[in-house]
Write a protein that holds these residues in place. Structure first.
Motif, PDB file in Angstrom:
ATOM      1  N   ALA A  59       0.818  -1.215   0.000  1.00 25.85           N
ATOM      2  CA  ALA A  59       0.000   0.000   0.000  1.00 25.85           C
ATOM      3  C   ALA A  59       0.850   1.263   0.000  1.00 25.85           C
ATOM      4  N   ASP A  60       2.028   1.191   0.603  1.00 28.83           N
ATOM      5  CA  ASP A  60       2.911   2.363   0.638  1.00 28.83           C
ATOM      6  C   ASP A  60       3.992   2.292  -0.438  1.00 28.83           C
ATOM      7  N   GLY A  61       3.749   1.481  -1.479  1.00 26.84           N
ATOM      8  CA  GLY A  61       4.759   1.291  -2.517  1.00 26.84           C
ATOM      9  C   GLY A  61       5.157   2.585  -3.212  1.00 26.84           C
ATOM     10  N   ILE A  62       4.183   3.403  -3.558  1.00 25.32           N
ATOM     11  CA  ILE A  62       4.483   4.662  -4.241  1.00 25.32           C
ATOM     12  C   ILE A  62       5.362   5.543  -3.370  1.00 25.32           C
ATOM     13  N   GLU A  63       5.034   5.630  -2.099  1.00 19.37           N
ATOM     14  CA  GLU A  63       5.842   6.469  -1.200  1.00 19.37           C
ATOM     15  C   GLU A  63       7.239   5.899  -1.020  1.00 19.37           C
ATOM     16  N   LYS A  64       7.371   4.590  -1.061  1.00 22.66           N
ATOM     17  CA  LYS A  64       8.709   3.985  -0.973  1.00 22.66           C
ATOM     18  C   LYS A  64       9.574   4.400  -2.159  1.00 22.66           C
ATOM     19  N   LEU A  65       8.957   4.548  -3.326  1.00 22.25           N
ATOM     20  CA  LEU A  65       9.707   4.875  -4.535  1.00 22.25           C
ATOM     21  C   LEU A  65       9.991   6.367  -4.679  1.00 22.25           C
ATOM     22  N   ARG A  66       9.226   7.191  -4.008  1.00 19.84           N
ATOM     23  CA  ARG A  66       9.256   8.633  -4.268  1.00 19.84           C
ATOM     24  C   ARG A  66      10.629   9.265  -4.025  1.00 19.84           C
ATOM     25  N   SER A  67      11.390   8.742  -3.099  1.00 22.27           N
ATOM     26  CA  SER A  67      12.662   9.379  -2.744  1.00 22.27           C
ATOM     27  C   SER A  67      13.805   9.029  -3.693  1.00 22.27           C
ATOM     28  N   PHE A  68      13.583   8.091  -4.620  1.00 22.70           N
ATOM     29  CA  PHE A  68      14.666   7.669  -5.506  1.00 22.70           C
ATOM     30  C   PHE A  68      14.836   8.650  -6.667  1.00 22.70           C
ATOM     31  N   ASP A  69      16.039   8.656  -7.234  1.00 23.08           N
ATOM     32  CA  ASP A  69      16.308   9.514  -8.383  1.00 23.08           C
ATOM     33  C   ASP A  69      15.707   8.957  -9.664  1.00 23.08           C
ATOM     34  N   ALA A  70      15.592   7.635  -9.750  1.00 25.05           N
ATOM     35  CA  ALA A  70      15.007   6.995 -10.931  1.00 25.05           C
ATOM     36  C   ALA A  70      14.630   5.566 -10.589  1.00 25.05           C
ATOM     37  N   ILE A  71      13.816   4.975 -11.451  1.00 20.72           N
ATOM     38  CA  ILE A  71      13.365   3.588 -11.286  1.00 20.72           C
ATOM     39  C   ILE A  71      13.747   2.819 -12.540  1.00 20.72           C
ATOM     40  N   LEU A  72      14.313   1.637 -12.374  1.00 22.05           N
ATOM     41  CA  LEU A  72      14.636   0.757 -13.490  1.00 22.05           C
ATOM     42  C   LEU A  72      13.806  -0.512 -13.340  1.00 22.05           C
ATOM     43  N   LEU A  73      12.919  -0.736 -14.292  1.00 26.80           N
ATOM     44  CA  LEU A  73      11.966  -1.856 -14.242  1.00 26.80           C
ATOM     45  C   LEU A  73      12.336  -2.913 -15.271  1.00 26.80           C
ATOM     46  N   GLY A  74      12.253  -4.181 -14.875  1.00 24.95           N
ATOM     47  CA  GLY A  74      12.561  -5.268 -15.800  1.00 24.95           C
ATOM     48  C   GLY A  74      11.375  -5.629 -16.671  1.00 24.95           C
ATOM     49  N   ALA A  75      10.431  -6.346 -16.147  1.00 25.82           N
ATOM     50  CA  ALA A  75       9.214  -6.729 -16.866  1.00 25.82           C
ATOM     51  C   ALA A  75       8.222  -7.251 -15.840  1.00 25.82           C
ATOM     52  N   VAL A  76       6.954  -7.016 -16.080  1.00 25.03           N
ATOM     53  CA  VAL A  76       5.932  -7.480 -15.158  1.00 25.03           C
ATOM     54  C   VAL A  76       4.871  -8.246 -15.934  1.00 25.03           C
ATOM     55  N   GLY A  77       4.508  -9.404 -15.430  1.00 27.07           N
ATOM     56  CA  GLY A  77       3.448 -10.188 -16.037  1.00 27.07           C
ATOM     57  C   GLY A  77       3.710 -11.674 -15.968  1.00 27.07           C
ATOM     58  N   TRP A  78       2.686 -12.419 -15.614  1.00 27.28           N
ATOM     59  CA  TRP A  78       2.718 -13.882 -15.626  1.00 27.28           C
ATOM     60  C   TRP A  78       1.285 -14.334 -15.863  1.00 27.28           C
ATOM     61  N   PRO A  79       0.802 -14.165 -17.106  1.00 27.26           N
ATOM     62  CA  PRO A  79      -0.633 -14.290 -17.387  1.00 27.26           C
ATOM     63  C   PRO A  79      -1.232 -15.649 -17.073  1.00 27.26           C
TER      64      PRO A  79
END
Length: 353
Positions: A59-79
């Motif tokens: 639930a606090d995921g967005i706030e956890k990310l807010r302080s970073f300079d950037a985000i590097l994402l791999g891939a999301v999905g396991w249909p």
């Protein structure tokens, strides 16, 4: 020495492998430049995380990310286990919207040694996709579910603020390139949202007299990207149209293994996010053959956004050096670690030259 704090979200499937590869190259580039460092915090948010917790991120995921300079994402999905509508709306879209990453940037050009499906190879297209509203706003619903009278409504949201800022962003990018902007529409059929888009394009064009502006219907642009991609420079489109065109762009540049992207917050009031767009590829996730070039290229875009332009350019040169030698140019031919090693070797040789 400046440090950039990066949030890593490897995600699912091949996402973990390509993020490992990209991070190794990014750290090597930082060491080579010797003017900045990179620190990372890894978050396990993924479909596996959803199965364990019932959420794609806490639930606090967005706030956890807010302080970073950037985000590097791999891939999301396991249909096979988590519906794409759940994984997309539970992680990727909330990050884009919460951090106002309204400009999605995707470069489309053939790397040296890569053969695309077209006879043409002299094209360099930058697609700018509106990233937070439009057809993917999530406004709508379903009533009378599982009855003969069931109704599903999906409402596209086009605001003056949203349309103007993405068009201005496109115009500004065109000024840095070849001063040509293609605005994508379908105003012959969508007489409210796309007529509005066209009117805003025409209005803003007056502020950029040095940029040549052409309006194309989405179907005509799809044909042009195949028949005459060399005529295009910057392409700006709504969320849905941009999504479709950028997958076509990936195809003509040789495949999704080369498809890098950036989700940009232009005023830098929140972190931007960088990601390859190839997806988690469950069918090859266990084979070790995922092409990490799109992730490495996305990492270079991240460094460029952070102001480390020399390091970003060095990574792009290393990628080009590797593909020019035939490494990573044919899907499935080279192992992930072989491609990563070739890029790292080229980066080191660039240091010695």
């Amino acid at each position: 020495m400046k440090n950039h704090s990066i949030a890593l979200i490897p995600g699912d499937g091949i996402g973990t492998a390509v993020i490992d590869a990209a991070w190794a190259v990014l750290q090597a580039a930082a060491k080579k430049q010797a003017t900045f460092t990179l620190s990372e915090t890894t978050f396990p948010w993924s479909c596996a995380f959803y199965k364990e917790t019932g959420a794609m991120m806490p639930a606090d995921g967005i706030e956890k990310l807010r302080s970073f300079d950037a985000i590097l994402l791999g891939a999301v999905g396991w249909p096979a286990e988590v519906a794409d509508s759940v994984s997309l709306h539970g992680l990727l879209l909330p990050i884009r919207k919460a951090f106002v990453q309204y400009a999605n940037i995707r470069p489309h050009r053939l790397l040296p040694g890569v053969e695309g499906p077209l006879k043409k190879d002299e094209f360099d297209i930058l697609c700018i996709r509106e990233n937070t509203e439009g057809e993917y706003s999530g406004a709508g619903g379903r009533v009378h579910v599982d009855t003969p009278d069931e109704v599903a409504v999906e409402t596209s949201i086009f605001t003056r603020t949203g349309v103007e800022r993405i068009l201005r962003f496109g115009f500004e990018q065109a000024r840095f390139r070849r001063k040509k902007l293609a605005s994508i529409t379908k105003s012959n059929a969508q007489k409210y949202s796309m007529v509005f888009w066209d009117e805003m394009t025409a209005k803003l064009a007056a502020d950029y007299p040095d940029v040549e502006v052409t309006t194309y219907h989405i179907d005509a642009m799809a044909a042009r990207m195949v028949m005459a991609p060399e005529t295009l420079d910057v392409v700006v489109a709504s969320n849905l149209f941009g999504d479709i065109l950028t997958d076509l762009g990936a195809a003509i540049q040789g495949g999704l293994g080369f498809a890098a992207s950036a989700n940009i917050n232009p005023d830098r009031s929140a972190p931007s996010m960088f990601e390859p767009v190839h997806g988690s590829a469950p069918d090859i996730a266990h084979l070790g053959i995922a092409n990490p070039i799109a992730a490495i290229w996305s990492g270079a875009m991240m460094l460029d956004h952070l102001g480390e332009k020399e390091a970003a350019a060095a990574i792009i040169s290393a990628i080009e050096n590797a593909t020019a030698k035939g490494v990573g140019t044919v899907p499935g031919k080279d192992k992930t670690d072989v491609i990563t090693a070739a890029v790292l070797t080229a980066l080191l040789r660039g240091e010695m030259e």
